[in-house]
Design an enzyme around this catalytic site. Structure first.
Site: not given
Lengths: 593, 154
Positions: A195, A278, A320
């Site tokens: 992230e 991801n 994701d």
């Protein structure tokens, strides 16, 4: 949702303090062999299967708590304790305290406690709570990772630090939540940060000194990925620099591919297996191409890190779908023949069986409700996509994507495999999402996401379940539905009993063959950790598990918090009443007959 | 010592004169000895201002609008959620504040960072940028009620 939130994903836990009693002075400890639990998943194959068989379906209903301990920490308690030589070792979420309890004495008193200096700056760089997925015991030492990007080795006898190596840069968006794997004098570690647009990697450290011996990127050019054309033989791909050419421009440089889950190892093939997370950012239109090798399984040689094969579960991930869940190594009969396979329950909702020597796909069947793809083509290894479920800024708000980005199962919730029933056991989530991508700018050390993704219940309305899965037929054998998402790991024993916890704070045992619940106990806080079993110094079989809701649920169920008067939130609209059943906590529970 | 003190005083005078903001970031070699070493400043350790900071954009709606764009562009929403409604970081729209909700306190939180993971953005955004963000956050509507009751039957 009333308010759009940016969703994230990733991350950990453990803990300890004390009350209760039991643990009689005992017979000489049969410490060793199947009475112990020295590594996160019990064995290199990551089966979470114990040969202990005292606890059986007829006896399990008498299971009751014999000891508890408060870790003093409220973060999500993922991970699991270890038991070696009559001592239980527990790692807490940040600040990553390591406790050692003497199981041979009444009340299991503290033998020692190690409190590392862990920077609080890491808290703001962990996407989804400050979890830790546990330690690894080898050669008289405990190896584990600190949230702020260090790996430590601690002397198991004294609790003294043997070495402490900085492996990750918090300033670059890297934190460390995963449990290390130790093979052949190598400590294998990786970093979270999918992230934050990290340039994902895995490293091999010298177990004796902590020195970093090799670093392999999970994306990027062959040289960075430790790919040599004579050793790298993927089944479905050829060409050089796939980890760079399968990206738009130089987007791989901030492409994510974190390592925040589990590592397994096959000593015969001398290969370690791990999944990558991801691609960054969540908005797929900022990174055209397959984005290799994100959302993939990679097989490397532990000695020098060389990549031997790789397989991408979700090319050009739009949702994701990290592939950081456990890679379980099993020997199964496939088409009547013995096969050495790797089984993986992916966030994307498919359970994959691969030949673990080559990475060839044997089967892929949905274990959860899946809408993003119709199936997986076994000849190409690629998913057959539903074009209506592709996401990106130009596609606006894409509705009805299943599973949600919490995954058909969370990688934080590893499955178990029983060689007796030949079945796999895993928690599952039954959540769907809408996915609205947004353009995101990469600023080092800040979130690099770009998607709003509110959740809703999948078909049936139950948000979770615990299932038994036949990886040969690709079918569910039994299922225990749960009201809330299921976020605990699984444990199965030679007594044919499985153990798991629930988000609303029940710890359950069930018949491994039928799923019939044999016992349940309310442990005070939601279970996001993984149960283990061991034979105590008194000769009896025990089961231990953490209670302490957190991980993604620290974000998604804000109303279970009570620790911050400056942060009060309404319940999540897909899960309005979780706070009626649980609250934050941090406890170790031990159960016995 | 006296030289440092003299410098500090002159800095205060300059700050007052310009009405812009606090002392420069801790990497500035002209800082007094007590805060010269960056390692001695952890996030949230806010050096004294010497003056009360005032927001030069006080409730200017055009600046608040720019601040809303900046809130997304600088990835503030990645932690504090869309509309600053809370995510891994706390809500900034519920009128509850860990470190105080006055303009100067919100300024300090953004400029210097805070101990539970809030990075220091002073070096990236500068004084003007931080005030722009403060103006946006202070423009968010005060909620009529804040949900603080225990769980109730729907």
């Amino acid at each position: 949702m009333l308010i759009c939130r940016i969703s994230i994903l990733a991350c950990i836990g453990a803990g300890a303090l004390l009350c209760g009693s039991v643990a009689a002075a005992g017979r000489p400890g049969p410490a060793g062999g199947d009475g112990e639990w020295s590594m996160p998943a019990k064995d290199f194959a990551a089966t979470r299967f114990s040969a202990l068989a005292d606890i059986t379906p007829p006896k399990a209903p008498t299971l009751h708590p014999v000891w508890t301990f408060s870790t003093g920490v409220l973060g999500g308690h993922e991970g699991q304790p270890l038991v070696v030589g009559g001592v239980m070792y527990v790692v807490t979420p940040w600040p990553n305290v390591l406790y050692a309890f003497d199981l041979s004495k009444d009340g299991y008193p503290l033998k020692w406690k190690y409190r590392p200096d862990v920077s609080p700056n890491a808290i703001g760089v962990s996407c989804c709570d400050t979890v830790n997925r546990g330690a690894f015991y080898a050669d008289g030492k405990l190896f584990y990772n600190l949230l702020d990007g260090h790996t430590v080795a601690v002397d198991a006898a004294t609790g003294r630090e043997v070495w402490n190596t900085r492996i990750a840069e918090v300033g670059n968006g890297e934190t460390v939540s995963m449990a290390p794997m130790v093979v052949k004098d190598r400590v294998i570690v990786g970093a979270s940060g999918g992230e934050f647009g990290i340039y994902g990697w895995i490293k091999g450290l010298d177990a004796k000194t902590g020195k970093v011996l090799w670093t392999a990127r999970n994306i990027g050019p062959d040289a960075d990925m430790l790919i040599r054309q004579d050793t790298f033989k993927p089944t479905y791909d050829n060409g050089t620099d796939l980890g760079a050419h399968s990206w738009d421009g130089e987007t791989w440089k901030t492409g994510g591919a974190p390592v925040w889950g589990w590592v397994s190892y096959d000593p015969e093939l001398d290969l370690i297996y791990y999944g990558t997370g991801n691609p960054s950012p969540y908005n797929p239109e900022q990174r055209a191409g397959d984005n290799k090798w994100t959302a993939s399984v990679l097989a490397r040689r532990p000695g020098d890190g060389a990549l031997v094969w790789a397989y991408q579960f979700t090319p050009h991930d739009n949702w994701d779908y990290d592939a950081t869940g456990a890679m379980i190594l099993a020997d199964l009969k496939v088409g009547g023949k013995d096969a050495k396979v790797l089984v993986h329950f992916d966030k994307n909702g498919f359970a994959y069986t691969l030949d673990r020597a080559t990475g060839r796909l044997i089967s892929a069947e949905a274990f959860a409700h899946v809408t993003w793809a119709k199936s997986v083509d076994l000849s190409t290894g690629r998913p057959v996509l539903d074009p209506d479920k592709q996401t990106g800024v130009s596609r606006g708000n894409v509705r009805g994507v299943c599973p949600s980005l919490e995954g058909g199962v969370s990688p934080a919730s590893p499955a178990a495999f029983s060689p007796r029933t030949h079945l796999f056991y895993t928690s599952t989530n039954n959540l769907c999402m809408d996915y609205a991508a947004a353009r995101s700018t990469h600023l080092k050390g800040t979130p690099f996401i770009g998607a709003n993704s509110p959740y809703s219940a999948g078909p049936g309305g139950n948000l979770g379940a615990f299932i038994a899965w036949d990886a040969v037929t690709g079918k569910k054998v039994w299922e225990n539905k749960e009201e809330f998402p299921s976020w605990s790991g699984a444990l199965v024993t030679a007594g044919d009993v499985v153990f798991y916890g629930t988000l609303d704070g029940w710890f359950k045992s069930a018949d491994a063959k039928t799923g019939k619940v044999l016992s349940k106990f309310k442990v005070g806080s939601g279970v996001v950790g993984n149960p283990i079993t061991y034979r105590g110094p008194d000769g009896r079989q025990y089961v231990a598990v953490y209670a302490g809701i957190g991980g993604d649920w620290a974000l998604l169920s804000g109303d279970v918090r009570s620790d911050d008067p400056a942060d009060v939130r309404p319940p999540a609209d897909f899960m309005k009443n979780i706070a009626r059943h649980t609250s934050q906590g941090g406890m170790i529970w031990i159960f016995g007959l | 010592m006296s030289r440092a003190l003299a410098f500090l005083l002159s800095a205060v005078v300059v700050s007052c004169g310009r009405q812009v903001g606090p002392a420069p970031p801790p990497s500035d070699p002209n800082l007094p000895p007590a805060v010269r070493n960056e390692a001695h400043i952890v996030a949230g350790t806010v050096p004294p201002h010497g003056v009360e900071l005032t927001n030069p954009y006080n409730a200017d709606p055009a600046v608040a609008k720019r601040g809303a764009l900046m809130f997304t562009a600088m990835n503030c929403d990645g932690c504090h959620g869309g509309d600053a409604s809370g995510w891994v970081g706390p809500s900034l729209s519920d009128q509850r504040w860990r470190y105080g909700g006055a303009d100067s306190e919100v300024f300090s939180s953004i400029y210097y960072g805070r101990p539970k993971g809030m990075p220091a953005f002073g070096g990236t955004l500068g004084v003007d940028g931080v005030w722009t963000l403060v103006t946006y956050l202070r423009s968010l509507p005060v909620p009529p009620t804040v949900s603080t009751e225990s769980w109730q039957e729907p």
